[in-house]
Design an enzyme around this catalytic site. Structure first.
Site, PDB file in Angstrom:
ATOM      1  N   HIS A 192      25.018  -8.211  27.341  1.00  0.00           N
ATOM      2  CA  HIS A 192      24.461  -9.277  26.574  1.00  0.00           C
ATOM      3  C   HIS A 192      22.915  -9.472  27.106  1.00  0.00           C
ATOM      4  O   HIS A 192      21.883  -9.663  26.225  1.00  0.00           O
ATOM      5  CB  HIS A 192      25.062 -10.681  26.817  1.00  0.00           C
ATOM      6  CG  HIS A 192      25.978 -10.695  26.041  1.00  0.00           C
ATOM      7  ND1 HIS A 192      27.320 -11.437  26.510  1.00  0.00           N
ATOM      8  CD2 HIS A 192      26.322 -10.195  24.636  1.00  0.00           C
ATOM      9  CE1 HIS A 192      28.275 -11.254  25.673  1.00  0.00           C
ATOM     10  NE2 HIS A 192      27.799 -10.472  24.557  1.00  0.00           N
ATOM     11  N   GLU A 433      30.777  15.322   7.273  1.00  0.00           N
ATOM     12  CA  GLU A 433      30.851  14.896   8.886  1.00  0.00           C
ATOM     13  C   GLU A 433      32.288  16.215   9.499  1.00  0.00           C
ATOM     14  O   GLU A 433      32.229  15.824  10.476  1.00  0.00           O
ATOM     15  CB  GLU A 433      31.120  13.683   9.039  1.00  0.00           C
ATOM     16  CG  GLU A 433      32.288  12.913   8.171  1.00  0.00           C
ATOM     17  CD  GLU A 433      31.959  11.458   8.750  1.00  0.00           C
ATOM     18  OE1 GLU A 433      31.285  10.863   9.727  1.00  0.00           O
ATOM     19  OE2 GLU A 433      32.730  10.553   7.760  1.00  0.00           O
ATOM     20  N   ASP A 457      29.581  12.726  13.761  1.00  0.00           N
ATOM     21  CA  ASP A 457      30.892  13.572  13.936  1.00  0.00           C
ATOM     22  C   ASP A 457      30.770  14.755  13.370  1.00  0.00           C
ATOM     23  O   ASP A 457      31.631  15.814  14.100  1.00  0.00           O
ATOM     24  CB  ASP A 457      31.812  12.878  12.723  1.00  0.00           C
ATOM     25  CG  ASP A 457      32.288  11.426  13.395  1.00  0.00           C
ATOM     26  OD1 ASP A 457      33.147  11.694  14.324  1.00  0.00           O
ATOM     27  OD2 ASP A 457      32.279  10.412  12.710  1.00  0.00           O
ATOM     28  N   CYS A 504      22.655  10.680   7.955  1.00  0.00           N
ATOM     29  CA  CYS A 504      22.780   9.057   8.358  1.00  0.00           C
ATOM     30  C   CYS A 504      23.297   9.101   9.682  1.00  0.00           C
ATOM     31  O   CYS A 504      23.323   7.834  10.229  1.00  0.00           O
ATOM     32  CB  CYS A 504      23.604   8.387   7.390  1.00  0.00           C
ATOM     33  SG  CYS A 504      25.199   8.705   7.446  1.00  0.00           S
TER      34      CYS A 504
HETATM   35  C1  PEP Z   1      28.373  10.058  11.756  1.00  0.00           C
HETATM   36  O1  PEP Z   1      29.411  10.736  11.997  1.00  0.00           O
HETATM   37  O2  PEP Z   1      27.198  10.568  11.889  1.00  0.00           O
HETATM   38  C2  PEP Z   1      28.245   8.659  10.860  1.00  0.00           C
HETATM   39  C3  PEP Z   1      27.075   8.279  10.452  1.00  0.00           C
HETATM   40  O3  PEP Z   1      29.240   7.690  10.975  1.00  0.00           O
HETATM   41  P1  PEP Z   1      29.804   6.951  12.415  1.00  0.00           P
HETATM   42  O4  PEP Z   1      28.724   7.188  13.418  1.00  0.00           O
HETATM   43  O5  PEP Z   1      29.999   5.523  11.778  1.00  0.00           O
HETATM   44  O6  PEP Z   1      30.965   7.828  12.541  1.00  0.00           O
HETATM   45 MG    MG Z   2      31.323   9.316  11.240  1.00  0.00          MG
END
Ligand code: PEP
Ligand code: MG
Length: 568
Positions: A192, A433, A457, A504
């Protein structure tokens, strides 16, 4: 001294050591006839401390970090727990410990139970126990002063708080006083202290070990929130060096803030989309403030976690619709439930042989059609309020795409049958992914409206490195040519199919990698809102086509791509 920098920035100031009642507890045994009164003293102290926390939670100043309210409530609930009172009283009754001793003993026991939990977040919650007990000890001792009354001297006119640990309630007290930094013996990146310091934008270093014992009030300190280094009573030469770094960093931040409304365009005129990753609906506001072009990833599973029941269709609809309304016409990409691996429902005791390769994400949703249908109906309804895009995680087979389309069609029909309004023709995309999908991407690119590469991933599965295992963290390499070739192939195939593609995963928000991604041909990045301006700055300094030539030739021969070779 070396700790873990959890909030970036430099601070120079005088040490103000925070009191730690837990370190000064007196141990003595009480007489048989005093047992009842001692239990009563404990009971009162618990009630007073809990009452103080509740009072703070309901009268938070408007500018308090929004995390504080819920944290204070949780802390007061911990103190209201009947088992805490009962088990501590048992120690007073059976062993004749004084209340302070009994409370610290019981607290240690509880904190130890947390410390062996596998989940890092839960492990750090042991700190909450220590913090609330510290508060009760202060009530028992009758002392409420947190910090010594120090005059800030000539060391930059500021004070640096040095503590064993800082609870959210202490943070609230310290907030108004504009401290230069927070340094603690305990804590980690999700503690925290880190969470609240981040929202207050004050440099912080945690996990320093014994700084509270080794530093004295008034010592001059330099705190480096980048490296986690803390320098005690440094020489004038070192002070000068850090004053320069501090000024340069302040200049950089001020310059960056000017970029908020500047377009994200490369030197050769390529327009880049910068979108935000969010976990909770209220984070959409920060995305908008950072100048995001939309939401590139809303991790909807966070609505399902940390609770005993499942969110209803109506609750989900309200959550999605609030993000869509906040983003006022900008695209909002909502990922369907990505449960499994490290993200599980509360009370789910199924242990898969290998959770990362098991019934995760879309596999889980297709196996639980009712739960999936509820989410899809909520998404279709929310899309009435703006531009919603559905994103499917962990796709590896084309039949999963077909099954998802059928599930969406069925959700449309059920809404239609019950006369509930919704928007048809919602765009459907998938996370890339799993390496198999990236390698054989063509049919997916033809069947879907957009793609989003989840590098977190994709790297894990390509290199066979568990993304959460610190023992192999040095092998988790986003610059491995195999990973980069998969990203390049996905981007090129999406371009050929005429559909948009984003990244992402975390690398999209790492400004050191921006040039590499531009060189791979990426034009859509989705990241945490606070990383957006750093990435935008890199975009505006880059020449996209020159980078594409450099990266293309490096991809085929390099053992590992050297980011330094991509600078101007
Ligand atoms: C990823 O795997 O890059 C992703 C954006 O999803 P998460 O981190 O939620 O698995
Ligand atoms: Mg992912």
């Amino acid at each position: 001294m070396q700790g873990q920098g959890v909030v970036k920035g430099y601070a120079i100031g005088r040490a103000a050591i925070m009191s730690a009642a837990a370190l000064e507890v007196v141990h003595y045994r009480i007489a048989e006839q005093d047992v009842e009164a001692e239990c009563e003293r404990l009971k009162k102290a618990l009630a007073t401390a809990s009452g103080e926390l509740q009072a703070m939670a309901v009268s938070l100043p408007d500018d308090a970090p929004r995390e504080l309210g819920p944290l204070l409530t949780v802390h007061s609930l911990l103190l209201d727990d009947a088992a805490l009172l009962q088990e501590t009283c048992d120690l007073i009754i059976n062993r004749h410990y004084n209340a302070e001793w009994a409370l610290t003993t019981q607290g240690q026991l509880l904190a130890e139970q947390f410390s062996v939990m596998e989940d890092e977040y839960l492990r750090e919650r042991g700190a909450d126990i220590r913090q609330v007990i510290e508060r009760v000890l202060r009530v028992l001792s009758g002392s409420t002063a947190l910090l010594p009354s120090l005059e800030a001297g000539d060391a930059g006119d500021s004070l640096i708080v040095v503590a064993r640990d800082i609870s959210p309630a202490d943070m609230l007290k310290l907030r108004g006083a504009r401290f230069a930094a927070f340094l603690t013996d305990l804590g980690g990146p999700t503690s925290h202290t880190a969470i609240v310091a981040r929202s207050m934008n004050v440099p912080a270093v945690v996990g320093l070990g014994h700084i509270r014992m080794l530093v004295r009030d008034g010592d001059i300190l330099i705190a480096d929130g980048f490296t986690g280094a803390v320098l005690v009573n440094p020489s004038e030469l070192v002070l000068q060096e850090y004053r320069q770094r501090q000024a340069a960093y302040a200049g950089d931040r001020a310059e960056l803030a000017l970029l908020r409304d500047a377009p994200a365009v490369t030197l050769d005129g390529i327009q880049i989309k910068l979108e935000a990753n969010i976990e909770l609906p209220e984070e959409a506001v920060a995305a908008l403030q950072a100048g995001a072009d939309g939401i590139g990833l809303f991790r909807s599973e966070f609505l399902f976690m940390g609770r005993r029941d499942l969110p209803s269709e109506e609750e989900q609809y309200q959550a999605y619709a609030s993000v869509v309304r906040t983003m006022a016409g900008r695209p909002v990409t909502i990922r369907t439930l990505d449960l499994g691996a490290d993200k599980t429902l509360d009370g789910d005791v199924t242990v898969a042989t290998n959770p990362a390769l098991g019934l995760r994400a879309i596999r889980y949703c297709l196996a639980n059609p009712e739960l999936f249908a509820t989410q899809l109906r909520a998404l279709l309804r929310a899309s009435l309020h703006g531009h919603v895009r559905i994103l499917i995680p962990m796709i590896s087979h084309m039949h999963e795409v077909r099954a998802t389309k059928q599930a969406i069609e069925a959700a449309c029909e059920s809404l239609e049958a019950s006369g509930v309004p919704f928007a048809r023709n919602i765009s459907l995309g998938a996370m890339v992914e799993i390496p198999a999908m990236a390698i054989a991407i063509e049919p997916f690119a033809d069947a879907l409206d957009f793609l989003s590469i989840g590098t977190n991933d994709l790297i894990q599965y390509t290199l066979a490195i568990d993304r959460g295992d610190s023992e192999v963290a040095d092998l988790y390499d986003p610059m491995h040519p195999a990973v980069l070739r998969l990203i390049a192939h996905t981007i090129n195939s999406a371009e050929r199919a005429g559909i948009p593609v984003a990244v992402c995963g975390e690398i999209a928000g790492d400004s050191r990698v921006t040039r590499m991604l531009l060189g791979l041909g990426l034009t859509e990045f989705s990241m945490h809102p606070q990383q957006m301006l750093d990435v935008k700055k890199e975009v505006r300094l880059a020449h996209s086509n020159a980078l594409r030539v450099k990266v293309a030739s490096a991809l085929n021969r390099a053992e590992r791509i050297d980011l330094a070779a991509l600078s101007n």
